[in-house]
Design a protein around this motif. Structure first.
Motif, PDB file in Angstrom:
ATOM      1  N   GLY A 138       0.715  -1.134  -0.020  1.00  0.00           N
ATOM      2  CA  GLY A 138       0.084  -0.025  -0.008  1.00  0.00           C
ATOM      3  C   GLY A 138       0.769   1.208   0.015  1.00  0.00           C
ATOM      4  N   ALA A 139       1.890   1.323   0.677  1.00  0.00           N
ATOM      5  CA  ALA A 139       2.929   2.331   0.827  1.00  0.00           C
ATOM      6  C   ALA A 139       3.510   2.503  -0.495  1.00  0.00           C
ATOM      7  CB  ALA A 139       3.636   2.278   1.881  1.00  0.00           C
ATOM      8  N   THR A 140       4.004   1.601  -1.301  1.00  0.00           N
ATOM      9  CA  THR A 140       4.545   1.640  -2.362  1.00  0.00           C
ATOM     10  C   THR A 140       3.625   2.080  -3.418  1.00  0.00           C
ATOM     11  OG1 THR A 140       5.900  -0.227  -2.042  1.00  0.00           O
ATOM     12  CG2 THR A 140       5.738   0.288  -4.323  1.00  0.00           C
ATOM     13  N   LEU A 141       2.202   1.681  -3.523  1.00  0.00           N
ATOM     14  CA  LEU A 141       1.469   2.193  -4.587  1.00  0.00           C
ATOM     15  C   LEU A 141       1.074   3.630  -3.943  1.00  0.00           C
ATOM     16  CD1 LEU A 141      -1.123  -0.723  -4.643  1.00  0.00           C
ATOM     17  CD2 LEU A 141       0.356   0.151  -6.444  1.00  0.00           C
ATOM     18  N   ASN A 142       1.129   4.197  -2.739  1.00  0.00           N
ATOM     19  CA  ASN A 142       0.703   5.638  -2.227  1.00  0.00           C
ATOM     20  C   ASN A 142       1.897   6.535  -2.765  1.00  0.00           C
ATOM     21  OD1 ASN A 142      -1.089   7.160  -0.925  1.00  0.00           O
ATOM     22  ND2 ASN A 142       0.880   7.665   0.525  1.00  0.00           N
ATOM     23  N   THR A 143       3.072   6.277  -3.159  1.00  0.00           N
ATOM     24  CA  THR A 143       4.124   6.950  -3.762  1.00  0.00           C
ATOM     25  C   THR A 143       3.733   7.565  -4.932  1.00  0.00           C
ATOM     26  OG1 THR A 143       5.970   5.746  -2.369  1.00  0.00           O
ATOM     27  CG2 THR A 143       6.632   6.768  -4.498  1.00  0.00           C
ATOM     28  N   ALA A 144       3.082   6.514  -5.797  1.00  0.00           N
ATOM     29  CA  ALA A 144       2.831   7.206  -6.999  1.00  0.00           C
ATOM     30  C   ALA A 144       1.572   7.777  -6.985  1.00  0.00           C
ATOM     31  CB  ALA A 144       2.257   5.839  -7.831  1.00  0.00           C
ATOM     32  N   LEU A 145       0.384   7.686  -6.001  1.00  0.00           N
ATOM     33  CA  LEU A 145      -0.690   8.307  -5.860  1.00  0.00           C
ATOM     34  C   LEU A 145      -0.395   9.677  -5.291  1.00  0.00           C
ATOM     35  CD1 LEU A 145      -2.904   5.797  -4.110  1.00  0.00           C
ATOM     36  CD2 LEU A 145      -3.140   6.412  -6.329  1.00  0.00           C
ATOM     37  N   VAL A 146       0.562   9.834  -4.408  1.00  0.00           N
ATOM     38  CA  VAL A 146       1.134  11.201  -3.963  1.00  0.00           C
ATOM     39  C   VAL A 146       1.646  12.155  -5.128  1.00  0.00           C
ATOM     40  CG1 VAL A 146       2.785  12.600  -2.700  1.00  0.00           C
ATOM     41  CG2 VAL A 146       1.572  10.456  -1.591  1.00  0.00           C
ATOM     42  N   VAL A 147       2.408  11.412  -6.056  1.00  0.00           N
ATOM     43  CA  VAL A 147       3.063  11.965  -7.171  1.00  0.00           C
ATOM     44  C   VAL A 147       1.734  12.296  -7.927  1.00  0.00           C
ATOM     45  CG1 VAL A 147       4.441  12.098  -9.058  1.00  0.00           C
ATOM     46  CG2 VAL A 147       5.266  11.131  -6.905  1.00  0.00           C
ATOM     47  N   LEU A 148       0.857  11.582  -8.435  1.00  0.00           N
ATOM     48  CA  LEU A 148      -0.304  12.035  -9.163  1.00  0.00           C
ATOM     49  C   LEU A 148      -1.164  12.934  -8.449  1.00  0.00           C
ATOM     50  CD1 LEU A 148      -2.795   9.154 -10.660  1.00  0.00           C
ATOM     51  CD2 LEU A 148      -3.499  11.133  -9.154  1.00  0.00           C
ATOM     52  N   GLY A 149      -1.266  13.074  -7.321  1.00  0.00           N
ATOM     53  CA  GLY A 149      -2.080  13.946  -6.604  1.00  0.00           C
ATOM     54  C   GLY A 149      -1.384  15.329  -6.663  1.00  0.00           C
ATOM     55  N   ASP A 150       0.032  15.357  -6.691  1.00  0.00           N
ATOM     56  CA  ASP A 150       0.729  16.422  -6.679  1.00  0.00           C
ATOM     57  C   ASP A 150       0.656  17.015  -8.360  1.00  0.00           C
ATOM     58  OD1 ASP A 150       2.808  18.621  -6.070  1.00  0.00           O
ATOM     59  OD2 ASP A 150       4.203  17.287  -7.002  1.00  0.00           O
ATOM     60  N   LYS A 151       0.704  16.339  -9.086  1.00  0.00           N
ATOM     61  CA  LYS A 151       0.864  16.703 -10.542  1.00  0.00           C
ATOM     62  C   LYS A 151      -0.287  17.164 -10.978  1.00  0.00           C
ATOM     63  CE  LYS A 151       5.105  14.377 -11.709  1.00  0.00           C
ATOM     64  NZ  LYS A 151       5.767  13.480 -12.738  1.00  0.00           N
ATOM     65  N   LEU A 152      -1.407  16.362 -10.585  1.00  0.00           N
ATOM     66  CA  LEU A 152      -2.886  16.812 -10.845  1.00  0.00           C
ATOM     67  C   LEU A 152      -3.359  18.004 -10.387  1.00  0.00           C
ATOM     68  CD1 LEU A 152      -4.538  13.177 -11.750  1.00  0.00           C
ATOM     69  CD2 LEU A 152      -3.407  15.091 -13.257  1.00  0.00           C
ATOM     70  N   GLY A 153      -2.811  18.256  -9.070  1.00  0.00           N
ATOM     71  CA  GLY A 153      -3.380  19.304  -8.482  1.00  0.00           C
ATOM     72  C   GLY A 153      -4.279  19.130  -7.646  1.00  0.00           C
ATOM     73  N   TYR A 154      -4.466  17.953  -7.196  1.00  0.00           N
ATOM     74  CA  TYR A 154      -5.635  17.610  -6.125  1.00  0.00           C
ATOM     75  C   TYR A 154      -5.185  17.922  -5.113  1.00  0.00           C
ATOM     76  CZ  TYR A 154      -7.156  13.629  -9.369  1.00  0.00           C
ATOM     77  OH  TYR A 154      -8.018  12.978 -10.210  1.00  0.00           O
ATOM     78  N   TYR A 155      -4.004  17.830  -4.149  1.00  0.00           N
ATOM     79  CA  TYR A 155      -3.575  18.702  -3.082  1.00  0.00           C
ATOM     80  C   TYR A 155      -4.206  19.835  -2.994  1.00  0.00           C
ATOM     81  CZ  TYR A 155      -1.521  13.836  -1.925  1.00  0.00           C
ATOM     82  OH  TYR A 155      -1.296  12.520  -1.801  1.00  0.00           O
ATOM     83  N   ARG A 156      -3.552  20.626  -3.884  1.00  0.00           N
ATOM     84  CA  ARG A 156      -3.560  22.007  -3.979  1.00  0.00           C
ATOM     85  C   ARG A 156      -5.411  22.413  -3.973  1.00  0.00           C
ATOM     86  NH1 ARG A 156       0.689  21.086  -7.116  1.00  0.00           N
ATOM     87  NH2 ARG A 156      -0.559  21.332  -8.826  1.00  0.00           N
ATOM     88  N   ALA A 157      -5.986  21.826  -4.683  1.00  0.00           N
ATOM     89  CA  ALA A 157      -7.385  21.933  -4.909  1.00  0.00           C
ATOM     90  C   ALA A 157      -7.953  22.081  -3.650  1.00  0.00           C
ATOM     91  CB  ALA A 157      -8.061  21.254  -5.903  1.00  0.00           C
ATOM     92  N   MET A 158      -7.771  20.777  -2.776  1.00  0.00           N
ATOM     93  CA  MET A 158      -8.300  20.333  -1.504  1.00  0.00           C
ATOM     94  C   MET A 158      -7.843  21.559  -0.612  1.00  0.00           C
ATOM     95  SD  MET A 158      -8.014  16.209  -1.223  1.00  0.00           S
ATOM     96  CE  MET A 158      -9.181  16.398   0.114  1.00  0.00           C
ATOM     97  N   ALA A 159      -6.759  22.133  -0.758  1.00  0.00           N
ATOM     98  CA  ALA A 159      -6.413  23.065   0.194  1.00  0.00           C
ATOM     99  C   ALA A 159      -7.209  24.347   0.148  1.00  0.00           C
ATOM    100  CB  ALA A 159      -4.864  23.303   0.116  1.00  0.00           C
ATOM    101  N   ALA A 160      -7.504  24.580  -1.252  1.00  0.00           N
ATOM    102  CA  ALA A 160      -8.140  25.978  -1.301  1.00  0.00           C
ATOM    103  C   ALA A 160      -9.907  25.734  -1.193  1.00  0.00           C
ATOM    104  CB  ALA A 160      -8.161  26.267  -2.786  1.00  0.00           C
TER     105      ALA A 160
END
Length: 363
Positions: free
Chosen positions: A31-53
């Motif tokens: 799960g942690a290995t897959l989450n590494t890709a999910l964090v990068v995906l969330g960063d590059k697609l702007g998911y985290y920034r959108a949630m922060a806003a």
């Protein structure tokens, strides 16, 4: 075919509880290995920034805010909630990015900014086939042979630490260096990569001049652009040069940030520094935090660095002449051996963080 009764596993008495605990650990690891890709995906697609806003959100809103497909947003949110990266409210079916994660995942000025750490990890894993081939053939994998996530993630990860510590903590920990930089010093930054460390120092000390060098031409191209964007290209120059061939002499300060262990010939690089430094100059060597024994490094930070050492740093060294392969967890004693072999006589730990050890080396 080997008889299972003769196998080591059959010969030993297996504790079922311990076995299942290890299986559970393995599930967490995947799960942690897959989450590494999910964090990068969330960063590059702007998911985290959108949630922060936006504050509390749902998949439809997140997809709309990022102009992405709702199905991906839904599954990503659920994976992040299962991993504790976002909070889920079942009553409202909304997801919230906590303030601590906002700082760590969306704020480049935060000392705990982490997307680059995940990005370099994902890029490193991506190139594992090349590393396996190199291991089978007693070869190496050069830094230039890796994908852009390695190069860009490296800059983002280490720049966070340099922003937090370099000017206010590390340089002041060196004897008399800040005073020289304020008055006007000549500085060489060896293995500068994208130039993050060079630019940060140039911004802080406008009376000094800086020369950054790296053998990787593409990184030097980026470094030059970084200097122009920061408005310091009047006092910063970059050259394509290996660690044993950078130009210049009588430097008041030489710096090497998280790069000495990557070099094929660190002793040769140290000799070149010794030839290029002023008689009263200082060499600041910043290396990953490590102890001198394996046992010292059997902790979460050591685990991450041993992983990078296996897949990134050691192959990089082996791809170069000499190929000493110090390893990311070399420890201060091995670094001392390198610099004293090159003719330096003074060596001490000047500062530490959970991720780095700052060494002061003097002629």
């Amino acid at each position: 075919m080997t008889d299972l009764q003769d196998s080591p596993a059959a010969a030993a008495t297996i504790d079922i509880d311990k076995l299942m605990a290890f299986v559970g650990k393995a599930v967490d690891e995947v799960g942690a290995t897959l989450n590494t890709a999910l964090v990068v995906l969330g960063d590059k697609l702007g998911y985290y920034r959108a949630m922060a806003a936006s504050g509390p959100t749902n998949a439809a809103r997140l997809a709309q805010d990022t102009r992405t497909d709702e199905h991906y947003a839904r599954e990503w949110l659920n994976a992040q909630a299962a991993g504790g990266y976002v909070e889920y409210d079942a009553a409202t079916n909304r997801y919230t990015l906590p303030p601590e994660q906002i700082a760590a995942l969306t704020d480049p000025s935060s000392p705990a900014y982490l997307p680059g750490f995940f990005q370099i990890a994902l890029g490193t894993i991506h190139d594992v086939d090349s590393v396996m081939d190199a291991a089978r053939n007693n070869a190496g994998v050069g830094w230039h042979e890796h994908n852009s996530d390695v190069h860009n993630g490296c800059e983002r990860f280490f720049r966070t630490m340099y922003n937090a510590h370099l000017v206010d903590e590390w340089l002041p920990a060196l004897d008399g260096v800040v005073e020289k930089l304020q008055q006007g010093a000549r500085v060489a930054d060896i293995g500068c990569g994208h130039g993050a460390s060079t630019v940060i120092m140039a911004q802080a000390f406008p009376n000094s001049t800086f020369v950054g060098s790296d053998y990787h031409e593409a990184s030097i191209d980026v470094a030059r652009e970084r200097a122009r964007a920061a408005g310091v290209d009047d006092r910063v120059t970059f050259e394509v040069a290996g660690s044993t061939a950078f130009a210049g002499a009588a430097y008041d300060l030489v710096t090497t940030f998280d790069a000495l262990h990557d070099m094929g010939d660190p002793v040769g690089a140290a000799r070149h520094v010794r030839e290029s430094i002023a008689p009263d100059g200082t060499w600041m060597v910043v290396e990953p935090m490590a102890g001198d024994s394996v046992s010292d490094n059997l902790n979460p930070v050591g685990r991450a660095y041993y992983g990078f050492s296996t897949l990134l740093c050691t192959p990089a060294s082996l791809a170069q002449d000499v190929g000493l392969a110090l390893g990311t967890q070399a420890g201060p004693a091995r670094i001392r051996d390198v610099v004293t072999a090159a003719g330096f006589t003074r060596f001490r730990t000047a500062a530490e963080t959970p991720f780095n050890r700052v060494l002061e080396v003097r002629p």
